[in-house]
Design a protein around this motif. Structure first.
Motif, PDB file in Angstrom:
ATOM      1  N   ALA A  85      28.634  29.403  11.409  1.00  0.00           N
ATOM      2  CA  ALA A  85      29.943  29.341  10.744  1.00  0.00           C
ATOM      3  C   ALA A  85      29.907  28.536   9.453  1.00  0.00           C
ATOM      4  O   ALA A  85      30.900  28.477   8.736  1.00  0.00           O
ATOM      5  CB  ALA A  85      30.974  28.725  11.688  1.00  0.00           C
ATOM      6  N   ALA A  87      28.505  28.867   6.428  1.00  0.00           N
ATOM      7  CA  ALA A  87      28.724  29.507   5.130  1.00  0.00           C
ATOM      8  C   ALA A  87      30.199  29.776   4.869  1.00  0.00           C
ATOM      9  O   ALA A  87      30.693  29.638   3.748  1.00  0.00           O
ATOM     10  CB  ALA A  87      27.930  30.815   5.048  1.00  0.00           C
ATOM     11  N   GLU A  88      30.919  30.175   5.922  1.00  0.00           N
ATOM     12  CA  GLU A  88      32.329  30.530   5.757  1.00  0.00           C
ATOM     13  C   GLU A  88      33.246  29.313   5.696  1.00  0.00           C
ATOM     14  O   GLU A  88      34.275  29.340   5.022  1.00  0.00           O
ATOM     15  CB  GLU A  88      32.769  31.447   6.896  1.00  0.00           C
ATOM     16  CG  GLU A  88      32.055  32.788   6.913  1.00  0.00           C
ATOM     17  CD  GLU A  88      32.481  33.657   8.077  1.00  0.00           C
ATOM     18  OE1 GLU A  88      32.084  34.825   8.112  1.00  0.00           O
ATOM     19  OE2 GLU A  88      33.229  33.156   8.948  1.00  0.00           O
ATOM     20  N   SER A  89      32.880  28.266   6.404  1.00  0.00           N
ATOM     21  CA  SER A  89      33.790  27.119   6.488  1.00  0.00           C
ATOM     22  C   SER A  89      33.363  25.934   5.636  1.00  0.00           C
ATOM     23  O   SER A  89      34.104  24.953   5.539  1.00  0.00           O
ATOM     24  CB  SER A  89      33.887  26.651   7.951  1.00  0.00           C
ATOM     25  OG  SER A  89      32.625  26.207   8.418  1.00  0.00           O
ATOM     26  N   SER A 177      41.238  34.812  11.530  1.00  0.00           N
ATOM     27  CA  SER A 177      40.195  33.955  10.967  1.00  0.00           C
ATOM     28  C   SER A 177      40.790  32.853  10.098  1.00  0.00           C
ATOM     29  O   SER A 177      40.296  31.721  10.096  1.00  0.00           O
ATOM     30  CB  SER A 177      39.200  34.789  10.156  1.00  0.00           C
ATOM     31  OG  SER A 177      39.860  35.457   9.093  1.00  0.00           O
ATOM     32  N   SER A 178      41.850  33.178   9.371  1.00  0.00           N
ATOM     33  CA  SER A 178      42.497  32.181   8.510  1.00  0.00           C
ATOM     34  C   SER A 178      43.125  31.070   9.342  1.00  0.00           C
ATOM     35  O   SER A 178      42.978  29.878   9.038  1.00  0.00           O
ATOM     36  CB  SER A 178      43.563  32.837   7.641  1.00  0.00           C
ATOM     37  OG  SER A 178      43.001  33.799   6.788  1.00  0.00           O
ATOM     38  N   LEU A 181      40.361  28.946  10.907  1.00  0.00           N
ATOM     39  CA  LEU A 181      39.772  28.025   9.942  1.00  0.00           C
ATOM     40  C   LEU A 181      40.711  26.867   9.655  1.00  0.00           C
ATOM     41  O   LEU A 181      40.284  25.716   9.522  1.00  0.00           O
ATOM     42  CB  LEU A 181      39.444  28.768   8.650  1.00  0.00           C
ATOM     43  CG  LEU A 181      38.750  27.976   7.538  1.00  0.00           C
ATOM     44  CD1 LEU A 181      37.484  27.308   8.056  1.00  0.00           C
ATOM     45  CD2 LEU A 181      38.425  28.891   6.361  1.00  0.00           C
ATOM     46  N   TYR A 207      37.132  31.473  16.668  1.00  0.00           N
ATOM     47  CA  TYR A 207      36.717  31.045  15.331  1.00  0.00           C
ATOM     48  C   TYR A 207      37.002  29.556  15.123  1.00  0.00           C
ATOM     49  O   TYR A 207      36.177  28.826  14.562  1.00  0.00           O
ATOM     50  CB  TYR A 207      37.438  31.869  14.270  1.00  0.00           C
ATOM     51  CG  TYR A 207      36.817  31.779  12.907  1.00  0.00           C
ATOM     52  CD1 TYR A 207      35.726  32.561  12.562  1.00  0.00           C
ATOM     53  CD2 TYR A 207      37.311  30.897  11.949  1.00  0.00           C
ATOM     54  CE1 TYR A 207      35.141  32.473  11.304  1.00  0.00           C
ATOM     55  CE2 TYR A 207      36.741  30.792  10.693  1.00  0.00           C
ATOM     56  CZ  TYR A 207      35.653  31.592  10.373  1.00  0.00           C
ATOM     57  OH  TYR A 207      35.081  31.489   9.135  1.00  0.00           O
ATOM     58  N   VAL A 211      34.304  26.563  14.071  1.00  0.00           N
ATOM     59  CA  VAL A 211      34.541  25.705  12.904  1.00  0.00           C
ATOM     60  C   VAL A 211      34.582  24.242  13.325  1.00  0.00           C
ATOM     61  O   VAL A 211      34.036  23.363  12.655  1.00  0.00           O
ATOM     62  CB  VAL A 211      35.847  26.104  12.189  1.00  0.00           C
ATOM     63  CG1 VAL A 211      36.208  25.095  11.104  1.00  0.00           C
ATOM     64  CG2 VAL A 211      35.725  27.496  11.582  1.00  0.00           C
ATOM     65  N   GLN A 328      41.495  27.598   1.116  1.00  0.00           N
ATOM     66  CA  GLN A 328      41.406  28.969   1.639  1.00  0.00           C
ATOM     67  C   GLN A 328      42.038  29.972   0.661  1.00  0.00           C
ATOM     68  O   GLN A 328      41.514  31.061   0.465  1.00  0.00           O
ATOM     69  CB  GLN A 328      42.120  29.067   3.002  1.00  0.00           C
ATOM     70  CG  GLN A 328      41.356  28.461   4.148  1.00  0.00           C
ATOM     71  CD  GLN A 328      41.920  28.910   5.481  1.00  0.00           C
ATOM     72  OE1 GLN A 328      41.887  30.080   5.831  1.00  0.00           O
ATOM     73  NE2 GLN A 328      42.442  27.954   6.251  1.00  0.00           N
ATOM     74  N   THR A 331      39.768  30.451  -2.394  1.00  0.00           N
ATOM     75  CA  THR A 331      38.512  31.168  -2.099  1.00  0.00           C
ATOM     76  C   THR A 331      38.732  32.555  -1.500  1.00  0.00           C
ATOM     77  O   THR A 331      37.779  33.234  -1.114  1.00  0.00           O
ATOM     78  CB  THR A 331      37.647  30.332  -1.127  1.00  0.00           C
ATOM     79  OG1 THR A 331      38.403  30.062   0.060  1.00  0.00           O
ATOM     80  CG2 THR A 331      37.219  29.030  -1.761  1.00  0.00           C
ATOM     81  N   GLN A 333      40.200  33.360   1.320  1.00  0.00           N
ATOM     82  CA  GLN A 333      40.069  33.431   2.782  1.00  0.00           C
ATOM     83  C   GLN A 333      41.413  33.452   3.482  1.00  0.00           C
ATOM     84  O   GLN A 333      41.479  33.681   4.678  1.00  0.00           O
ATOM     85  CB  GLN A 333      39.233  32.249   3.296  1.00  0.00           C
ATOM     86  CG  GLN A 333      37.787  32.274   2.828  1.00  0.00           C
ATOM     87  CD  GLN A 333      37.053  31.001   3.219  1.00  0.00           C
ATOM     88  OE1 GLN A 333      37.196  29.960   2.565  1.00  0.00           O
ATOM     89  NE2 GLN A 333      36.261  31.083   4.262  1.00  0.00           N
TER      90      GLN A 333
END
Length: 334
Positions: A85, A87-89, A177-178, A181, A207, A211, A328, A331, A333
């Motif tokens: 996780a 890379a995304e967070s 996902s949002s 996160l 998710y 995170v 978010q 970026t 997201q």
């Protein structure tokens, strides 16, 4: 042998309180065992008082067992999950982490709050609530009252977050996902993150949990930085006194072993039932330690501390929650 006998009654006393707190935590999961433990301990300390036979064991539990709990929790944490996780967070996590500490130390100085208490509230908000506070407290040599106040403050906002985050997420139409996160970076305690995430949706819960695991590993570098800062501060303080100072003595050994346990988990040496057992054991030991912390918390000192630390916790938490949404959004997201 005599030392063990003097420790045993207090440790057993904390164990009994932890059993009660864990039971209550299962009945009221939004509050959780650790919160009940520290509340029960504080009530006993400030009403009937702490039994004289338990003092040594309570001190042992609040320090040593707490450190062992951190190591046990490391055994249930795979660094592979962090990489998955990361890379995304990463951008959101690092930004919220920095914003938490900037807000904490800026407002802490403005409110004239002691730096140790400010550090604990900032760390608990930035990383993972009680576990982060537990890891950093012995490094900066915080006393039990500061630990109790900071943990109580953090858990108060954990409960509020579990109640208000899902409705806000649905109102604003967040994707799973949002929301995951947001919950994973803006809610402090792991149990509260999981509760808020899964109450939103299954996907959001999964998710948010990943995170949160990523965020938890930040205990290691943050504790190391605090150790370095404390060492430098002591060196400056003792520079003209002729007192020898050893940086080695300040190295947080339990954080090193936390990392070793995590690496063993990642390598598959600790896995499956073993990892689950260590996680459960670590959480129970944390509950024991927090019962001991509560037993050492004096309300008279709380009164002297005042309401400012509570306002600091609220302000830092708000900054982190808003920063997570802003990053978010920037970026793509959100």
């Amino acid at each position: 042998m005599d030392n063990k006998k003097s420790i045993a009654p207090g440790v057993c006393f904390c164990f009994a309180l932890a059993v009660i707190a864990a039971f209550l935590g299962r009945q009221f999961p939004l509050i959780g065992g650790p919160v009940f433990a520290i509340i029960i301990g504080m009530i006993i300390r400030n009403t009937m008082g702490v039994p004289g036979f338990a003092g040594t064991g309570i001190a042992f539990t609040s320090k040593k067992i707490l450190q062992w709990a951190i190591i046990a929790l490391g055994g249930g944490l795979s660094l592979g999950q962090v990489w998955q996780a990361g890379a995304e967070s990463f951008a959101v996590m690092v930004t919220t982490l920095c914003s938490a500490f900037v807000a904490a130390f800026t407002l802490g100085r403005l409110f004239n709050i002691p730096w140790k208490l400010t550090s604990l509230i900032g760390t608990g908000t930035a990383i993972c609530g009680g576990s982060a506070i537990a890891a950093v407290a012995p490094v900066i040599e915080a006393d039990d009252t500061e630990v109790a106040y900071s943990i109580s403050t953090i858990f108060l906002f954990n409960v509020i977050a579990v109640l208000i985050f899902p409705p806000i997420g649905h109102l604003l139409g967040f994707a799973d996902s949002s929301f995951g996160l947001w919950a994973g970076t803006a809610i402090n305690d792991t149990s509260s993150v999981v509760a808020a995430g899964y109450s939103y949706s299954q996907a959001a819960g999964e998710y948010a949990t990943i995170v949160k695991l990523t965020r938890t590993t930040m205990i290691i570098p943050i504790a190391a930085l605090f150790a370095l800062f404390t060492a430098l501060h002591k060196r400056r303080t003792n520079s003209g006194s002729g007192v020898a100072f050893s940086l080695k003595k300040l190295i947080p050994w339990f954080i090193v072993w936390f990392l070793v346990a995590s690496l063993l988990n990642t390598a598959g040496i600790i896995s499956g039932p073993g990892a689950d057992y260590l996680t459960k054991l670590g959480k129970f030991m944390i509950t024991m330690a927090l019962a001991a912390v509560g037993l050492n918390a004096d309300f008279r000192k709380f009164v002297k501390t005042g309401v400012k630390p509570l306002l600091l916790g609220l302000a830092v938490w708000f900054v982190v929650a808003v920063t997570s949404l802003i990053v978010q959004s920037l970026t793509g997201q959100l």
